[in-house]
Design an enzyme around this catalytic site. Structure first.
Site, PDB file in Angstrom:
ATOM      1  N   LYS A 152      83.457 -44.772  -1.739  1.00 50.65           N
ATOM      2  CA  LYS A 152      83.497 -46.036  -2.477  1.00 50.65           C
ATOM      3  C   LYS A 152      82.854 -45.728  -3.818  1.00 50.65           C
ATOM      4  O   LYS A 152      82.229 -44.690  -3.990  1.00 50.65           O
ATOM      5  CB  LYS A 152      82.694 -47.115  -1.749  1.00 50.65           C
ATOM      6  CG  LYS A 152      83.420 -47.733  -0.572  1.00 50.65           C
ATOM      7  CD  LYS A 152      82.711 -49.023  -0.219  1.00 50.65           C
ATOM      8  CE  LYS A 152      83.106 -49.519   1.152  1.00 50.65           C
ATOM      9  NZ  LYS A 152      82.166 -50.562   1.604  1.00 50.65           N
ATOM     10  N   HIS A 155      78.368 -47.428  -7.880  1.00 51.61           N
ATOM     11  CA  HIS A 155      78.337 -48.446  -8.924  1.00 51.61           C
ATOM     12  C   HIS A 155      76.956 -48.541  -9.547  1.00 51.61           C
ATOM     13  O   HIS A 155      76.029 -47.835  -9.156  1.00 51.61           O
ATOM     14  CB  HIS A 155      78.844 -49.786  -8.389  1.00 51.61           C
ATOM     15  CG  HIS A 155      78.119 -50.247  -7.173  1.00 51.61           C
ATOM     16  ND1 HIS A 155      76.836 -50.709  -7.231  1.00 51.61           N
ATOM     17  CD2 HIS A 155      78.489 -50.304  -5.870  1.00 51.61           C
ATOM     18  CE1 HIS A 155      76.444 -51.035  -6.016  1.00 51.61           C
ATOM     19  NE2 HIS A 155      77.429 -50.788  -5.174  1.00 51.61           N
ATOM     20  N   HIS A 158      73.825 -48.726  -7.500  1.00 52.53           N
ATOM     21  CA  HIS A 158      73.291 -47.453  -7.013  1.00 52.53           C
ATOM     22  C   HIS A 158      72.574 -46.696  -8.125  1.00 52.53           C
ATOM     23  O   HIS A 158      71.598 -46.004  -7.877  1.00 52.53           O
ATOM     24  CB  HIS A 158      74.416 -46.579  -6.453  1.00 52.53           C
ATOM     25  CG  HIS A 158      75.099 -47.172  -5.264  1.00 52.53           C
ATOM     26  ND1 HIS A 158      76.434 -47.456  -5.247  1.00 52.53           N
ATOM     27  CD2 HIS A 158      74.613 -47.563  -4.068  1.00 52.53           C
ATOM     28  CE1 HIS A 158      76.751 -47.982  -4.072  1.00 52.53           C
ATOM     29  NE2 HIS A 158      75.664 -48.065  -3.334  1.00 52.53           N
TER      30      HIS A 158
HETATM   31  N1  ARG Z   1      74.801 -47.492   1.194  1.00 53.26           N
HETATM   32  C1  ARG Z   1      74.308 -48.821   1.050  1.00 53.26           C
HETATM   33  C2  ARG Z   1      75.111 -49.581   0.002  1.00 53.26           C
HETATM   34  O1  ARG Z   1      75.643 -48.996  -0.872  1.00 53.26           O
HETATM   35  C3  ARG Z   1      72.873 -48.844   0.621  1.00 53.26           C
HETATM   36  C4  ARG Z   1      71.951 -48.276   1.656  1.00 53.26           C
HETATM   37  C5  ARG Z   1      70.594 -48.836   1.555  1.00 53.26           C
HETATM   38  N2  ARG Z   1      69.698 -48.277   2.527  1.00 53.26           N
HETATM   39  C6  ARG Z   1      69.603 -48.676   3.777  1.00 53.26           C
HETATM   40  N3  ARG Z   1      68.764 -48.036   4.563  1.00 53.26           N
HETATM   41  N4  ARG Z   1      70.314 -49.673   4.253  1.00 53.26           N
HETATM   42  O2  ARG Z   1      75.201 -50.785   0.063  1.00 53.26           O
END
Ligand code: ARG
Length: 597
Positions: A152, A155, A158
């Site tokens: 994905k 963005h 992140h």
């Molecule tokens: N990969 C997730 C996202 O992009 C964020 C992860 C955040 N960390 C966690 N332990 N949930 O939405």
């Protein structure tokens, strides 16, 4: 200079460390006067009341906070009438409920500059340490940040997590903690079923090798379109993901390849951003057994209810809604992976604290899984912390298209490159204009991101980001470059004599030197404060205050052309120390300070 102020004659106060923050000594000296005049107070109690003063005042004590019996005015008079100036403190004034203290300027200059020098250039580690402290010695923190979703878009959310997380990792290291930087990739879930289905139709090995992240996103977007028209696509995708969960090698083969290629690409981009991870993990790596155990335990505790075959935890009592922890088809989900993942991490690392740097859009998710872990009575669940942040608005490239991390970085570099070209003479003098513009561009992005409180949304603004005026990244780099160039322009004064031989008393009547040096002295306090608030803006604000103080000194506090060589050297020492501290603040923000531009 009068007899050297010595820290050894001052009492020790817990939580202070004059060997790393010399302003502690000045504060202790103030506290001692107060405790001597007001015997009801210990030095330690008095110390807790010594705060930075408003403009023009070094330190201020608000007497009412001590809640002493009797009149504030009388207390104030006792302190004032007992007062004797010494090498640490020069004067006290009484103003309503406040006592204002001015430090001895010569001692201030000498002590601060000597400490900056020693802790920058003469450390046992060989690395600059000024500003650091030992408050976290012996403790371990996991900081999870960035955590993009493979296949994905990476963005801007992140990107924020990456920037803030890298800062926190530096900050905890600078405070003596053992830090584990962790990237928790979104590398598991039904979307991989979707991509697998889509890849059969739209995938290309060639495009994949070229830019895995971009290609997988393309496929994902296309297959999602198909799914809108044909519900069967989702059914197929869910079936495929179920095969992955069941460990079907055939189904896992492609996924593994996609994951590897994506990580490879991310590492390159993190490198450019000056961001590093100790551990790359991901949702796929959370052991199924930890999730099962967690569900079992919740079940035993009577916290689980069954709705149409799906399992729910009821958190309504805490206003955290009902949370699904397992789907009807038995496949795992995001929330359960986080619960299992936290338990697993505790077993593996025995952390004293774990920080999740995740967008405030996921406040509910984080609150839910922290709560569930607390309900499960894990004592360490209280040591989990969510560091959240607001949205970035208006972030698209100048052409208005969706952005990937590498595009953002490239575009920022291009913008800066164009900007630098406008001054041809300067441009030609820069050794590596490409690398330099890349670095300035990245600084612009980072400063824009960290300039305000985390929770605030902000609007991305290319024009402001690239500007050398105002409180921007390029301005900060420029301030550092200018400080670095002063050494190159005055080779006749270098190397400077050892600190004890520099005549700083010649600077005693320079308000510019005093202001800069006082700021330098306050840097270790800035670090301690942001460790509590987790706000990078505290460091950004400090860096700009310092840059402004330096910029107003340039024309007055001259080095080149100053006939008194002793004075020129003392001034140069101030500038070089300012460079050291500005550089330290920038590095703490994960920015690489430039020497030339
Ligand atoms: N990969 C997730 C996202 O992009 C964020 C992860 C955040 N960390 C966690 N332990 N949930 O939405």
């Amino acid at each position: 200079m009068t007899s050297a102020a010595s820290t050894s004659t001052l009492p020790a106060v817990p939580g202070t460390d004059p060997s790393r923050c010399i302003l502690d000594s000045f504060r202790i000296s103030i506290a001692k006067r107060i405790a001597d005049a007001l015997p009801a107070l210990s030095v330690e109690q008095a110390y807790s009341g010594v705060d930075y003063g408003k403009k023009g005042v070094d330190f201020t004590v608000a007497l009412p906070r001590f809640r002493l019996p009797g009149k504030v005015d009388e207390h104030a008079s006792k302190v004032v009438s007992n007062f004797q100036p010494d090498d640490w403190v020069q004067s006290v004034t009484h103003d309503k409920a406040f006592l204002h203290f001015q430090l001895n300027t010569t001692t201030l200059l000498k002590q601060v500059l000597t400490q900056v020098h020693a802790l920058t250039h003469e450390t046992a580690s060989g690395k600059p340490e000024y500003g650091e402290n030992k408050s976290g010695a012996g403790k371990k923190v996991i900081i999870e940040y960035s955590s993009p979703n493979i296949a994905k878009a990476f963005h801007v959310g992140h990107l924020r997590s990456t920037i803030i997380g890298a800062f926190l990792a530096n900050l905890y290291k600078a405070s003596g903690w053992e830090v584990i930087s962790m990237n928790y990739l979104g590398d598991w879930g039904t979307q991989f079923g979707m991509i697998a289905v889509g890849f059969d139709k739209y995938g290309s090995q060639e495009a994949l090798e070229k830019d895995a992240i971009k290609h997988l996103l393309d496929v994902y977007v296309k297959v999602n379109k198909d799914a809108e028209a044909d519900p069967n696509v989702k059914v197929e995708a869910a079936k495929f993901f179920k095969r992955m969960e069941d460990g079907d090698e055939e189904a896992l083969k492609n996924w593994r390849h996609w994951r590897e290629l994506s990580i490879k690409k991310y590492v390159e981009e993190y490198d450019r951003l000056n961001v590093h991870f100790d551990v790359y993990t991901g949702e796929s790596e959370v052991g199924r057994e930890w999730q099962d155990k967690a569900l079992e335990r919740l079940n035993e505790m009577g916290l689980i209810s069954d709705v149409d075959g799906a399992k729910l935890v009821d958190l309504e009592k805490w206003k955290l809604q009902k949370a699904v922890v397992r789907k009807k088809d038995g496949t795992s989900i995001y929330l359960t992976r986080d619960i299992g993942g936290a338990i697993e991490r505790y077993e593996k690392y025995k952390f004293d604290k774990m920080i999740y740097v995740v967008s405030s859009q996921q406040d509910l998710h984080l609150a839910q899984f922290f709560k569930i872990l607390r309900l499960m009575e894990f004592p360490w669940a209280d040591n989990l912390e969510h560091v959240n942040y607001g949205l970035v608005l208006g972030m698209s490239t100048r052409k208005g298209t969706v952005v990937f991390l590498d595009q953002i970085i490239r575009e920022a570099a291009d913008v800066m490159h164009e900007q630098m070209r406008k001054n041809e003479e300067k441009y030609n003098a820069v050794e590596d204009p490409e690398g330099t513009s890349l670095e300035i561009g990245i600084t612009g992005i980072k400063i824009q991101d960290m300039a305000a409180k985390r929770v605030n949304n902000y609007t991305f603004n290319w024009d402001r980001m690239k500007s050398f005026e105002g409180d921007t990244g390029p301005y900060l780099q420029y301030a550092h470059v200018r400080l670095a160039s002063i050494a190159r322009k005055n080779p006749n004064l270098l190397p400077l004599p050892p600190p004890s031989e520099i005549k700083v008393d010649l600077l005693a009547d320079s308000p510019h030197a005093r202001e800069i040096v006082f700021l330098l002295g306050s840097y270790p306090d800035v670090v301690k404060t942001v460790l509590k608030t987790h706000e990078p803006s505290g460091v950004v604000t400090f860096a700009f205050r310092l840059a402004h103080a330096i910029s107003s000194a340039w024309d007055v506090m001259i080095v080149k052309g100053e006939p008194n060589e002793d004075l020129a050297k003392a001034r140069l020492w101030v500038y070089l120390s300012a460079r050291d501290v500005l550089g330290a603040a920038m590095r703490l923000l994960s920015i690489r300070p430039l020497e030339r531009m």
